[in-house]
Write a protein that holds these residues in place. Structure first.
Motif, PDB file in Angstrom:
ATOM      1  N   GLY A 127      18.224  -3.878  37.194  1.00 21.85           N
ATOM      2  CA  GLY A 127      18.774  -2.797  38.024  1.00 21.85           C
ATOM      3  C   GLY A 127      20.154  -2.351  37.563  1.00 21.85           C
ATOM      4  N   GLU A 128      20.562  -2.768  36.362  1.00 23.71           N
ATOM      5  CA  GLU A 128      21.909  -2.437  35.889  1.00 23.71           C
ATOM      6  C   GLU A 128      21.902  -1.739  34.530  1.00 23.71           C
ATOM      7  OE1 GLU A 128      24.345  -2.756  37.840  1.00 23.71           O
ATOM      8  OE2 GLU A 128      23.644  -4.249  39.294  1.00 23.71           O
ATOM      9  N   THR A 129      20.730  -1.439  33.985  1.00 24.60           N
ATOM     10  CA  THR A 129      20.655  -0.922  32.620  1.00 24.60           C
ATOM     11  C   THR A 129      21.299   0.472  32.517  1.00 24.60           C
ATOM     12  OG1 THR A 129      18.695  -2.226  32.256  1.00 24.60           O
ATOM     13  CG2 THR A 129      19.024  -0.390  30.755  1.00 24.60           C
ATOM     14  N   ALA A 130      22.301   0.573  31.639  1.00 26.99           N
ATOM     15  CA  ALA A 130      23.093   1.807  31.564  1.00 26.99           C
ATOM     16  C   ALA A 130      22.243   3.012  31.147  1.00 26.99           C
ATOM     17  CB  ALA A 130      24.241   1.614  30.582  1.00 26.99           C
ATOM     18  N   ASP A 131      21.309   2.810  30.217  1.00 30.10           N
ATOM     19  CA  ASP A 131      20.464   3.931  29.768  1.00 30.10           C
ATOM     20  C   ASP A 131      19.696   4.532  30.951  1.00 30.10           C
ATOM     21  OD1 ASP A 131      21.062   3.817  27.025  1.00 30.10           O
ATOM     22  OD2 ASP A 131      19.650   2.174  26.739  1.00 30.10           O
ATOM     23  N   LEU A 144       4.562  11.932  38.131  1.00 31.15           N
ATOM     24  CA  LEU A 144       5.508  10.814  38.200  1.00 31.15           C
ATOM     25  C   LEU A 144       6.086  10.565  36.812  1.00 31.15           C
ATOM     26  CD1 LEU A 144       3.496   8.295  40.453  1.00 31.15           C
ATOM     27  CD2 LEU A 144       5.185  10.009  41.152  1.00 31.15           C
ATOM     28  N   TYR A 145       7.383  10.368  36.760  1.00 36.05           N
ATOM     29  CA  TYR A 145       8.066  10.049  35.508  1.00 36.05           C
ATOM     30  C   TYR A 145       8.612   8.632  35.637  1.00 36.05           C
ATOM     31  CZ  TYR A 145       7.828  15.052  34.624  1.00 36.05           C
ATOM     32  OH  TYR A 145       7.368  16.334  34.427  1.00 36.05           O
ATOM     33  N   ILE A 146       8.033   7.715  34.846  1.00 34.58           N
ATOM     34  CA  ILE A 146       8.528   6.338  34.850  1.00 34.58           C
ATOM     35  C   ILE A 146       9.561   6.228  33.733  1.00 34.58           C
ATOM     36  CG2 ILE A 146       7.927   3.902  34.541  1.00 34.58           C
ATOM     37  CD1 ILE A 146       5.104   4.523  35.511  1.00 34.58           C
ATOM     38  N   VAL A 147      10.775   5.841  34.092  1.00 29.48           N
ATOM     39  CA  VAL A 147      11.858   5.789  33.106  1.00 29.48           C
ATOM     40  C   VAL A 147      12.337   4.335  33.004  1.00 29.48           C
ATOM     41  CG1 VAL A 147      14.160   6.637  32.531  1.00 29.48           C
ATOM     42  CG2 VAL A 147      12.501   8.171  33.632  1.00 29.48           C
ATOM     43  N   ALA A 148      12.367   3.801  31.790  1.00 27.43           N
ATOM     44  CA  ALA A 148      12.665   2.372  31.633  1.00 27.43           C
ATOM     45  C   ALA A 148      13.092   2.084  30.197  1.00 27.43           C
ATOM     46  CB  ALA A 148      11.430   1.546  31.993  1.00 27.43           C
ATOM     47  N   ALA A 149      13.401   0.826  29.930  1.00 27.10           N
ATOM     48  CA  ALA A 149      13.825   0.410  28.590  1.00 27.10           C
ATOM     49  C   ALA A 149      13.161  -0.919  28.225  1.00 27.10           C
ATOM     50  CB  ALA A 149      15.352   0.242  28.558  1.00 27.10           C
ATOM     51  N   GLY A 150      12.970  -1.142  26.930  1.00 26.97           N
ATOM     52  CA  GLY A 150      12.500  -2.439  26.425  1.00 26.97           C
ATOM     53  C   GLY A 150      11.211  -2.893  27.095  1.00 26.97           C
ATOM     54  N   THR A 151      11.219  -4.144  27.522  1.00 24.35           N
ATOM     55  CA  THR A 151      10.046  -4.729  28.168  1.00 24.35           C
ATOM     56  C   THR A 151       9.618  -3.915  29.392  1.00 24.35           C
ATOM     57  OG1 THR A 151      10.449  -6.956  27.381  1.00 24.35           O
ATOM     58  CG2 THR A 151       9.327  -6.783  29.482  1.00 24.35           C
ATOM     59  N   SER A 152      10.576  -3.437  30.152  1.00 23.19           N
ATOM     60  CA  SER A 152      10.240  -2.677  31.360  1.00 23.19           C
ATOM     61  C   SER A 152       9.514  -1.380  30.985  1.00 23.19           C
ATOM     62  CB  SER A 152      11.509  -2.358  32.159  1.00 23.19           C
ATOM     63  OG  SER A 152      12.114  -3.559  32.563  1.00 23.19           O
ATOM     64  N   TYR A 153       9.894  -0.787  29.866  1.00 24.23           N
ATOM     65  CA  TYR A 153       9.180   0.407  29.386  1.00 24.23           C
ATOM     66  C   TYR A 153       7.724   0.058  29.065  1.00 24.23           C
ATOM     67  CZ  TYR A 153       7.658   3.931  26.002  1.00 24.23           C
ATOM     68  OH  TYR A 153       6.925   4.865  25.319  1.00 24.23           O
ATOM     69  N   ALA A 211      21.988  -9.306  25.202  1.00 22.43           N
ATOM     70  CA  ALA A 211      22.511  -9.677  26.525  1.00 22.43           C
ATOM     71  C   ALA A 211      21.392  -9.481  27.545  1.00 22.43           C
ATOM     72  CB  ALA A 211      23.687  -8.777  26.883  1.00 22.43           C
ATOM     73  N   LYS A 212      21.474 -10.167  28.661  1.00 23.37           N
ATOM     74  CA  LYS A 212      20.426 -10.053  29.670  1.00 23.37           C
ATOM     75  C   LYS A 212      20.475  -8.682  30.359  1.00 23.37           C
ATOM     76  CE  LYS A 212      16.984 -11.514  32.156  1.00 23.37           C
ATOM     77  NZ  LYS A 212      15.664 -11.392  31.491  1.00 23.37           N
ATOM     78  N   SER A 213      21.677  -8.296  30.788  1.00 18.94           N
ATOM     79  CA  SER A 213      21.807  -6.956  31.387  1.00 18.94           C
ATOM     80  C   SER A 213      22.498  -6.070  30.370  1.00 18.94           C
ATOM     81  CB  SER A 213      22.662  -7.010  32.653  1.00 18.94           C
ATOM     82  OG  SER A 213      22.006  -7.774  33.621  1.00 18.94           O
ATOM     83  N   VAL A 214      21.869  -4.951  30.036  1.00 16.73           N
ATOM     84  CA  VAL A 214      22.431  -4.094  28.982  1.00 16.73           C
ATOM     85  C   VAL A 214      23.191  -2.956  29.657  1.00 16.73           C
ATOM     86  CG1 VAL A 214      21.963  -2.850  26.854  1.00 16.73           C
ATOM     87  CG2 VAL A 214      20.512  -4.775  27.509  1.00 16.73           C
ATOM     88  N   THR A 215      24.491  -3.187  29.882  1.00 13.75           N
ATOM     89  CA  THR A 215      25.268  -2.267  30.698  1.00 13.75           C
ATOM     90  C   THR A 215      26.072  -1.269  29.858  1.00 13.75           C
ATOM     91  OG1 THR A 215      26.940  -3.991  30.816  1.00 13.75           O
ATOM     92  CG2 THR A 215      25.428  -3.837  32.667  1.00 13.75           C
ATOM     93  N   ILE A 259      17.466  -6.485  44.145  1.00 15.11           N
ATOM     94  CA  ILE A 259      17.464  -5.429  45.153  1.00 15.11           C
ATOM     95  C   ILE A 259      18.881  -5.012  45.557  1.00 15.11           C
ATOM     96  CG2 ILE A 259      17.301  -6.824  47.272  1.00 15.11           C
ATOM     97  CD1 ILE A 259      15.107  -3.756  46.370  1.00 15.11           C
ATOM     98  N   THR A 260      19.879  -5.827  45.200  1.00 15.17           N
ATOM     99  CA  THR A 260      21.272  -5.447  45.482  1.00 15.17           C
ATOM    100  C   THR A 260      21.907  -4.716  44.289  1.00 15.17           C
ATOM    101  OG1 THR A 260      21.845  -7.661  44.737  1.00 15.17           O
ATOM    102  CG2 THR A 260      21.733  -7.322  47.121  1.00 15.17           C
ATOM    103  N   SER A 261      21.114  -4.400  43.274  1.00 13.01           N
ATOM    104  CA  SER A 261      21.675  -3.831  42.039  1.00 13.01           C
ATOM    105  C   SER A 261      22.075  -2.363  42.198  1.00 13.01           C
ATOM    106  CB  SER A 261      20.643  -3.952  40.911  1.00 13.01           C
ATOM    107  OG  SER A 261      19.484  -3.223  41.279  1.00 13.01           O
ATOM    108  N   THR A 262      22.789  -1.867  41.206  1.00 18.66           N
ATOM    109  CA  THR A 262      23.262  -0.475  41.224  1.00 18.66           C
ATOM    110  C   THR A 262      22.084   0.505  41.328  1.00 18.66           C
ATOM    111  OG1 THR A 262      25.021  -1.200  39.755  1.00 18.66           O
ATOM    112  CG2 THR A 262      24.697   1.174  39.946  1.00 18.66           C
ATOM    113  N   LEU A 263      21.062   0.310  40.499  1.00 19.17           N
ATOM    114  CA  LEU A 263      19.943   1.272  40.497  1.00 19.17           C
ATOM    115  C   LEU A 263      19.151   1.224  41.804  1.00 19.17           C
ATOM    116  CD1 LEU A 263      19.058   0.805  36.787  1.00 19.17           C
ATOM    117  CD2 LEU A 263      19.363   3.032  37.834  1.00 19.17           C
TER     118      LEU A 263
END
Ligand code: M6R
Length: 415
Positions: free
Chosen positions: A161-165, A106-115, A409-413, A187-191
């Motif tokens: 669910g919108e983080t561009a990275d 499994l590859y968990i891919v995330a940024a910042g706090t989510s990482y 910003a809250k969502s880093v798009t 749950i309605t986000s792009t990702l």
């Protein structure tokens, strides 16, 4: 109205029409027209967003961040009642569990706090579901992809669910035909839309830029999913792990820490009122929570804070320790507690001001803050609470806008 996030318009409507890449929308006073790049008109039905606008209010709290910190025990309990059945088994889509069970890594891919939540998740998936798991920073993975295993599966961990990275990794993963799952609070986000599977974190709207309840929800959902996957694979360790009990202990322990706000305010003033830098140390999951506690302090109080694997200090960083340098040591892992304690003593001997945060079973006289005992894989659910509150009170004492730190910003798009 047009917005980049449903939360921005909840006061006005619960009906939203999503736009995809390469589409053009024309709004007039009485009409919405969507076209694709070829100029063809598209017919797209609105979706209903079920977030209660009242959940996005601050209520009596002075800042959203404090409200969201305080909601964490309720989030833990809500996740148990939402995902765990009467027999104590977490329930998720069986096609998704089969896809996860078919993966050899499994590859968990995330940024910042989510990482940072993803780092905690590595242990949970390896231990409970018996599958090698690695967490990656999305911004690095996208351009320096490691050699993948034969049957990888990707887990995208993201509050917004919108983080561009992360999105650019998902686009590549889909092109390569690998299966994907998004764990997200929106749950309605792009990702969520674009991955093969999506699971909701259920933390409720998170408004403060500093992520708090989404982090603990991510760790809790990873634990639930790892247990479900382990049971799907009939692994005895997973069957023996009572995740509902652990999360309910976590809720109680979090509340006990939130109730010690006055003490944490005093500790924040004592440790960080004057400083320009600070260190957080620990080993294993205590190291992962050190990274997250340091990020919290950095982003809202502008103190240069670093999270360090305690054993690495002596390989260079200890040179930075001076009289009164603040060092927070997390001690919740029975295997490494004695070693982290001795690292704390080493910095203390060089003048550091040390705050020891230990779990009850490992506590020693002089430890300033005790957290309840919990399975060592899940102690970040508790230890991050003082991390969040120390950052909150430091920012407050310095007179900053806790919810809206500079330059963020809250969502880093954007990448
Ligand atoms: O929405 P995401 O979880 O994908 O956001 C990732 C990071 O930008 C985010 O976690 C950020 O580090 C936090 N705001 C920090 O508190």
């Amino acid at each position: 109205m047009v917005a980049s996030d449903a939360l921005a318009m909840l006061q006005e409507t619960d009906q939203f029409i999503e736009l995809n890449d390469g589409e053009l929308v024309t709004l007039t006073a009485d009409q919405i027209t969507i076209e694709n790049a070829a100029g063809e008109q598209l017919d797209r039905a609105p979706i209903t967003v079920t977030i209660d606008a009242a959940d996005a209010e601050k209520g009596t709290f002075p800042f959203y961040m404090l409200k969201e910190i305080s909601e964490q025990p309720a989030v833990m309990r809500r996740l148990v009642s939402r995902y765990v059945d009467d027999a104590g088994t977490p329930q998720f889509d069986s096609a998704m569990l089969s896809a996860l069970a078919a993966a050899d890594r499994l590859y968990i891919v995330a940024a910042g706090t989510s990482y940072h939540a993803g780092l905690v998740g590595q242990n949970l998936f390896e231990h409970l579901a018996g599958v090698p798991t690695e967490a990656y920073l999305a911004s690095e993975f996208g351009y320096h992809q490691p050699l993948l295993s034969a049957k990888p599966m990707f887990i995208f961990l993201t509050q917004s669910g919108e983080t561009a990275d992360i999105r650019q990794v998902l686009v590549n993963v889909k092109q390569a035909g690998y299966p994907s799952l998004t764990l997200t609070n929106v749950i309605t986000s792009t990702l969520a839309r674009e991955a093969d599977y999506a699971v909701e974190l259920g933390a409720g709207p998170e408004i403060a830029v500093a992520s708090t309840k989404a982090y603990t929800a991510q760790v809790a959902v990873e634990a639930l999913l790892a247990k479900a996957l382990g049971q799907h694979k009939a692994l005895p360790l997973a069957a023996a792990f009572d995740v509902a009990h652990q999360l309910s202990l976590a809720a109680t322990g979090q509340q006990a820490l939130i109730d010690q706000q006055d003490k944490l305010h005093e500790l924040a003033t004592e440790m960080f009122a004057q400083t320009r830098n600070a260190f957080f140390i620990g080993r294993g999951t205590d190291y992962y929570v050190s990274l997250e506690a340091a990020l919290k302090l950095k982003e809202i109080s502008y103190v240069q804070a670093e999270g360090f694997a305690a054993g690495e200090l002596k390989h260079g960083t200890i040179a930075l320790i001076e009289q009164d340098t603040p060092v927070v040591a997390f001690i919740t892992d029975p295997i490494t507690a004695a070693r982290t304690r001795s690292n704390a003593e080493e910095v203390e001997a060089r003048g550091a001001k040390v705050l020891r945060i230990a779990s009850a079973a490992l506590a020693e006289p002089g430890d300033q803050l005790i957290v309840d005992d919990l399975d060592p894989m899940l102690t970040p659910l508790l230890t991050i609470i003082p991390g969040q509150l120390l950052a909150y009170f430091t920012s407050l004492d310095r007179g900053y806008d806790v919810d809206r730190p500079r330059n963020l910003a809250k969502s880093v798009t954007v990448e």
